[in-house]
Design an enzyme around this catalytic site. Structure first.
Site, PDB file in Angstrom:
ATOM      1  N   ASP A  52       7.497  17.602   7.508  1.00  8.85           N
ATOM      2  CA  ASP A  52       7.605  16.149   7.419  1.00  8.85           C
ATOM      3  C   ASP A  52       8.972  15.736   6.894  1.00  8.85           C
ATOM      4  OD1 ASP A  52       5.054  15.844   8.245  1.00  8.85           O
ATOM      5  OD2 ASP A  52       4.212  15.446   6.271  1.00  8.85           O
ATOM      6  N   LYS A  74       6.998  10.858  10.850  1.00  2.00           N
ATOM      7  CA  LYS A  74       6.679   9.673  11.636  1.00  2.00           C
ATOM      8  C   LYS A  74       7.952   8.878  11.854  1.00  2.00           C
ATOM      9  CE  LYS A  74       3.272   9.241   8.856  1.00  2.00           C
ATOM     10  NZ  LYS A  74       3.331   8.286   7.797  1.00  2.00           N
ATOM     11  N   MET A 189       3.761   5.063  -2.386  1.00  2.00           N
ATOM     12  CA  MET A 189       4.034   4.147  -1.272  1.00  2.00           C
ATOM     13  C   MET A 189       3.822   2.684  -1.677  1.00  2.00           C
ATOM     14  SD  MET A 189       2.331   6.392   1.810  1.00  2.00           S
ATOM     15  CE  MET A 189       0.958   7.053   0.882  1.00  2.00           C
TER      16      MET A 189
HETATM   17  N1  SAH Z   1       1.901  14.396  -0.413  1.00  2.00           N
HETATM   18  C1  SAH Z   1       2.914  13.713  -1.192  1.00  2.00           C
HETATM   19  C2  SAH Z   1       2.804  12.217  -1.051  1.00  2.00           C
HETATM   20  C3  SAH Z   1       3.100  11.720   0.345  1.00  2.00           C
HETATM   21  S1  SAH Z   1       3.013   9.993   0.492  1.00  2.00           S
HETATM   22  C4  SAH Z   1       2.791  14.159  -2.657  1.00  2.00           C
HETATM   23  O1  SAH Z   1       1.796  14.779  -3.037  1.00  2.00           O
HETATM   24  O2  SAH Z   1       3.721  13.876  -3.424  1.00  2.00           O
HETATM   25  C5  SAH Z   1       4.700   9.530   0.316  1.00  2.00           C
HETATM   26  C6  SAH Z   1       4.933   8.903  -1.041  1.00  2.00           C
HETATM   27  O3  SAH Z   1       5.014   9.915  -2.029  1.00  2.00           O
HETATM   28  C7  SAH Z   1       6.227   8.137  -1.172  1.00  2.00           C
HETATM   29  O4  SAH Z   1       6.121   6.839  -0.634  1.00  2.00           O
HETATM   30  C8  SAH Z   1       6.398   8.120  -2.666  1.00  2.00           C
HETATM   31  O5  SAH Z   1       5.553   7.171  -3.259  1.00  2.00           O
HETATM   32  C9  SAH Z   1       5.887   9.502  -3.044  1.00  2.00           C
HETATM   33  N2  SAH Z   1       6.963  10.492  -3.143  1.00  2.00           N
HETATM   34  C10 SAH Z   1       7.091  11.635  -2.460  1.00  2.00           C
HETATM   35  N3  SAH Z   1       8.182  12.321  -2.844  1.00  2.00           N
HETATM   36  C11 SAH Z   1       8.768  11.584  -3.814  1.00  2.00           C
HETATM   37  C12 SAH Z   1       9.929  11.740  -4.627  1.00  2.00           C
HETATM   38  N4  SAH Z   1      10.723  12.819  -4.540  1.00  2.00           N
HETATM   39  N5  SAH Z   1      10.209  10.778  -5.514  1.00  2.00           N
HETATM   40  C13 SAH Z   1       9.420   9.704  -5.652  1.00  2.00           C
HETATM   41  N6  SAH Z   1       8.326   9.495  -4.919  1.00  2.00           N
HETATM   42  C14 SAH Z   1       7.990  10.424  -4.012  1.00  2.00           C
END
Ligand code: SAH
Length: 285
Positions: A52, A74, A189
């Site tokens: 992703d 996406k 998000m």
């Molecule tokens: N599976 C991922 C989440 C995916 S949804 C997890 O467990 O972290 C995507 C959201 O994850 C983003 O919109 C943000 O809110 C968060 N996110 C993912 N990586 C991030 C990062 N390095 N810093 C801050 N937020 C992050």
């Protein structure tokens, strides 16, 4: 071991990665060192890595010499059709006898559609293995010096998404119950609809002065942390052009950052306040 692929791992009972297996793993929030050893093992063995957008590119450099990388993020369009395409691609690769690593940012089962992909694969008769990862809502906050739980502050924490499948603020969330029931809210998000989300929480009775931290690009060199309050969060996020991906954390644990912001301290900045809540005497407990 299936062949002579080097896994870089200490000796141990590491699982096989047989041809046809789809291994669904989390890459963590960004910092490559936060990938698990099982994730690294899978990465070294995989023939194809389907990843992703949020997977840190430096992690992909650790792949085996002959591994092929496919991007499956996406790019707008119909998200559900796209999700189906990704699952179909994984099935196709598995049936072609590939060792398929499906690599997702953070943890694959935390707002990552890993559950949906796993269901589709199992229904298609494809063998799978799941390896969790460090989720941004826990590990990303730790990087900012914010513990998601602290004995003196909260016995519960709630993770929520600011988007539902339609891209709107989730209508299924009972904001009143959330506001009352969970002292700490960790929101994924949530930037796009932050004004609506914070408005819902204020309306449901949370205090405008409650501390909020917005952590962007958590764990990466570009990480930035905006400290604000529930009442000001949306305006401050806009004024500071807060970047995605970002985690929004609401609750008293945010104040702990004043003491525990280890990353700033390693850069030579002193702790700001040695007793942020006038609570917590860890030495005594
Ligand atoms: N599976 C991922 C989440 C995916 S949804 C997890 O467990 O972290 C995507 C959201 O994850 C983003 O919109 C943000 O809110 C968060 N996110 C993912 N990586 C991030 C990062 N390095 N810093 C801050 N937020 C992050």
């Amino acid at each position: 071991m299936s062949d002579d692929r080097d896994t870089f791992l200490p000796p141990g009972d590491w699982p096989e990665f047989p041809p046809g297996l789809v291994w669904l793993a989390g890459a963590g929030p960004g910092e490559p060192g936060l990938m698990t050893l099982l994730g690294l093992h899978a990465l070294r063995q995989a023939d194809v890595i389907v990843h992703d957008a949020l997977v840190e590119p430096r992690i992909l450099e650790w792949r085996g010499p002959n591994a092929v990388v496919e991007y499956a993020g996406k790019r707008g369009g119909k998200p559900s059709a796209k999700q189906r395409d990704i699952s179909l691609r994984l099935i196709e690769l598995s049936r072609a006898g590939k060792r398929v690593l499906r690599l997702k940012g953070g943890d694959p089962f935390v707002f990552g559609r890993g559950g949906e992909e796993a269901q589709t694969l199992v229904r298609a008769g494809i063998p799978i293995r799941i390896t969790p990862g460090v989720s941004a809502g826990i590990g990303g906050l730790a990087w900012a010096g914010i513990p998601v739980t602290h004995r003196d502050v909260n016995q519960a924490v709630t993770f929520l998404t600011g988007h539902d499948q339609s891209g709107l603020t989730p209508s299924a969330i009972d904001w009143g119950a959330l506001a009352k029931g969970s002292p700490v809210l960790v929101m994924y998000m949530a930037i796009k609809h932050l004004a609506q989300i914070t408005g819902n929480l204020l309306e449901a009775g949370r205090g405008a002065e409650e501390p909020v931290a917005i952590v962007s690009n958590a764990t990466l060199p570009s990480m930035s942390v905006l400290e604000t309050t529930l009442g000001r969060a949306a305006a401050d996020a806009q004024a500071n052009a807060v970047e995605a991906p970002a985690i929004v954390c609401l609750g008293e644990v945010v104040r702990m950052r004043q003491v525990i912001d280890w990353a700033s301290q390693l850069r030579g900045e002193p702790p700001r306040d040695l007793d942020p809540l006038a609570i917590g005497t860890p030495e005594a407990s």
